[in-house]
Design an enzyme around this catalytic site. Structure first.
Site, PDB file in Angstrom:
ATOM      1  CG  HIS A 199      34.967   1.379  41.744  1.00 60.71           C
ATOM      2  ND1 HIS A 199      34.789   1.761  40.434  1.00 60.71           N
ATOM      3  CD2 HIS A 199      36.285   1.125  41.877  1.00 60.71           C
ATOM      4  CE1 HIS A 199      35.960   1.749  39.804  1.00 60.71           C
ATOM      5  NE2 HIS A 199      36.882   1.357  40.669  1.00 60.71           N
TER       6      HIS A 199
ATOM      7  CG  ASP B  36      39.407  -1.294  40.570  1.00 60.31           C
ATOM      8  OD1 ASP B  36      39.168  -1.186  39.360  1.00 60.31           O
ATOM      9  OD2 ASP B  36      39.415  -0.323  41.352  1.00 60.31           O
TER      10      ASP B  36
ATOM     11  CD  GLU C 175      38.157   3.532  38.223  1.00 62.47           C
ATOM     12  OE1 GLU C 175      38.258   4.252  39.224  1.00 62.47           O
ATOM     13  OE2 GLU C 175      38.610   2.376  38.180  1.00 62.47           O
TER      14      GLU C 175
ATOM     15  CG  HIS D 185      41.355   6.417  36.345  1.00 67.72           C
ATOM     16  ND1 HIS D 185      42.690   6.140  36.515  1.00 67.72           N
ATOM     17  CD2 HIS D 185      40.729   5.906  37.443  1.00 67.72           C
ATOM     18  CE1 HIS D 185      42.868   5.474  37.656  1.00 67.72           C
ATOM     19  NE2 HIS D 185      41.692   5.315  38.235  1.00 67.72           N
TER      20      HIS D 185
ATOM     21  CG  HIS E  14      38.528   8.822  39.344  1.00 66.01           C
ATOM     22  ND1 HIS E  14      39.834   8.900  39.780  1.00 66.01           N
ATOM     23  CD2 HIS E  14      38.106   7.574  39.660  1.00 66.01           C
ATOM     24  CE1 HIS E  14      40.187   7.744  40.328  1.00 66.01           C
ATOM     25  NE2 HIS E  14      39.150   6.928  40.281  1.00 66.01           N
TER      26      HIS E  14
ATOM     27  CG  HIS F 186      35.281   4.819  43.500  1.00 65.62           C
ATOM     28  ND1 HIS F 186      34.793   5.011  42.228  1.00 65.62           N
ATOM     29  CD2 HIS F 186      36.632   4.781  43.359  1.00 65.62           C
ATOM     30  CE1 HIS F 186      35.794   5.075  41.364  1.00 65.62           C
ATOM     31  NE2 HIS F 186      36.922   4.958  42.027  1.00 65.62           N
TER      32      HIS F 186
ATOM     33  CG  ASP G 175      38.776   2.047  44.805  1.00 64.69           C
ATOM     34  OD1 ASP G 175      38.747   1.267  43.829  1.00 64.69           O
ATOM     35  OD2 ASP G 175      39.533   3.030  44.846  1.00 64.69           O
TER      36      ASP G 175
END
Length: 403
Positions: A27, A29, A132, A159, A200, A221, A329
């Site tokens: 993961h 972003d 995500e 999420h 999540h 993650h 992350d």
């Protein structure tokens, strides 16, 4: 207190291991950071240049970190819904495609396990997409299939907020895990070969998805609840189910998820950001300046590679070495461990694990082969499922009675 540093010899050993079995990170972003900071103007934030101070990620640091595979998150906030969420996710997908087109000598699109191996053989980073949050599909299995056709190879079921069909770890329970439509989403993901990502989600959702899934799942993650009691982490009873399922848990580096003392501090830091008009996940330079000012006045408890290794040691004991990976992350968190500051830091984690007597073979599973295996097994499962059933056209109205 200074963070202990691995010896030069140990770091050299770690880098040699990563040259043969590079990191597949679950993961990152970067696409959202590019949207937030420069609205996808890749020339203004060129990752071929040193972007320290703006991003956790650039090409030189990916190389220094021994990264050979990356799931690029095509995240959009849970506050977006319906067509707005779908459109924003498509823009995120397009951002990854732009990165692939701009840096073809360094990044290679990967949609299959074979693609990942081919990318490694060519010296490029196998680049996959991960959505995500199930809000991105707007309760539409047709949209889910369209995302798969565009290269999305996992979807995190939620999420930070519940969807209409799945409970999030950080929201009030509403569905006892998954609704009937939620189960159908999992089944359709299995049929496509899209990995079911359980980061999540609430523990009830984890268990329901494991009950429903016909293919290996991932946690892209998430770390261990037993080591750090944070709702984003994985309970031991769920980790214990991974061998039978074949899935993997990719330990994350987010300090508040891995270090108990960091959790309370982060709550205060997040409130400081909101009081200044920023979203608590904002990583723009202005938001980070506000964070730094807060940190100067309120010293931050610091996680390290050793903190992450504590999670991996426990997760290996419970789930087994064949069911672990890493998901940093990066560019999705304001704070990182001291010696895992950015994507160049993975050798420090490997060196720490070497100091804990992890073997080269076990480390190769952690960094590379477990992730490749899981995708391959999802592809094999999909082919078998497709022999018995075609695309699902079920609706949430039909299965759950929702409008």
């Amino acid at each position: 207190m200074a963070t202990p540093q691995p010896s030069p010899a140990r770091l050299e050993e770690a880098r040699a291991l990563l040259a043969g079995a590079p990191v597949v990170d679950g993961h990152n972003d970067l696409p959202w950071a590019l949207r937030e900071q420069v609205r996808y103007d890749l020339g203004r934030l060129d990752i071929a240049e040193d972007q320290r101070g703006s991003l956790h990620t650039d090409l030189a640091r990916l190389a220094a970190g021994g990264v050979g595979g990356q799931f690029w998150s095509v995240y959009v906030p849970g506050e977006l819904a319906g067509d707005e969420a779908v459109a924003a996710t498509l823009e995120q997908i397009d951002c990854v495609d732009q990165l692939l087109a701009r840096y073809p000598e360094r990044l290679a699109e990967a949609r299959t396990a074979d693609d990942m191996e081919a990318a490694r053989a060519s010296g490029r980073i196998a680049s996959l997409k991960g959505a995500e949050g199930g809000h991105s599909i707007a309760n539409s299995l047709g949209t889910l299939r369209a995302f798969y056709a565009l290269g999305v190879r996992y979807m995190t079921l939620t999420h930070n907020s519940n969807t209409d069909w799945a409970d999030s770890a950080t929201d009030e329970p509403a569905h006892d895990g998954l609704t009937r439509f939620g189960v159908e989403v999992v089944r359709e993901m299995n049929r496509l070969g899209m990995l079911v990502d359980l980061s999540h989600v609430a523990p009830a959702t984890m268990r329901a998805a494991l009950d429903a899934s016909e293919a290996p799942v991932i946690f892209s993650h998430s770390s261990s609840l037993a080591v750090c009691d944070h709702v984003r982490n994985i309970p031991d009873d769920v980790l214990e189910r991974l061998p039978a399922n074949g899935g993997i848990a990719m330990a994350t580096f987010v300090p508040k998820f891995i270090l108990p003392e960091a959790g309370e501090w982060t709550l205060r830091a997040d409130e400081n950001l909101r009081a200044r008009g920023f979203h608590h996940l904002d990583t723009t330079p202005a938001a980070m300046a506000a964070h730094r000012a807060f940190e100067e006045a309120n010293p931050r408890p610091s996680a390290t590679a050793s903190t992450v290794a504590d999670h991996l040691d426990h997760m290996r004991e419970v789930a087994g070495i064949d069911h672990l990976g890493v998901g940093g992350d990066y560019d999705g968190t304001a704070f990182t461990p001291k010696d895992l500051d950015d994507v160049a830091g993975y050798p420090n984690l490997v060196a720490e694990l070497l100091d804990r007597n992890w073997s080269a073979a076990d480390l190769a599973k952690l960094t590379w082969s477990n992730a490749v295996r899981v995708l391959r097994e999802a592809e094999i499962a999909a082919k078998e499922i497709q022999r018995g059933r075609g695309p699902s056209n079920a609706t949430i109205e039909e299965l759950d009675g929702k409008k």
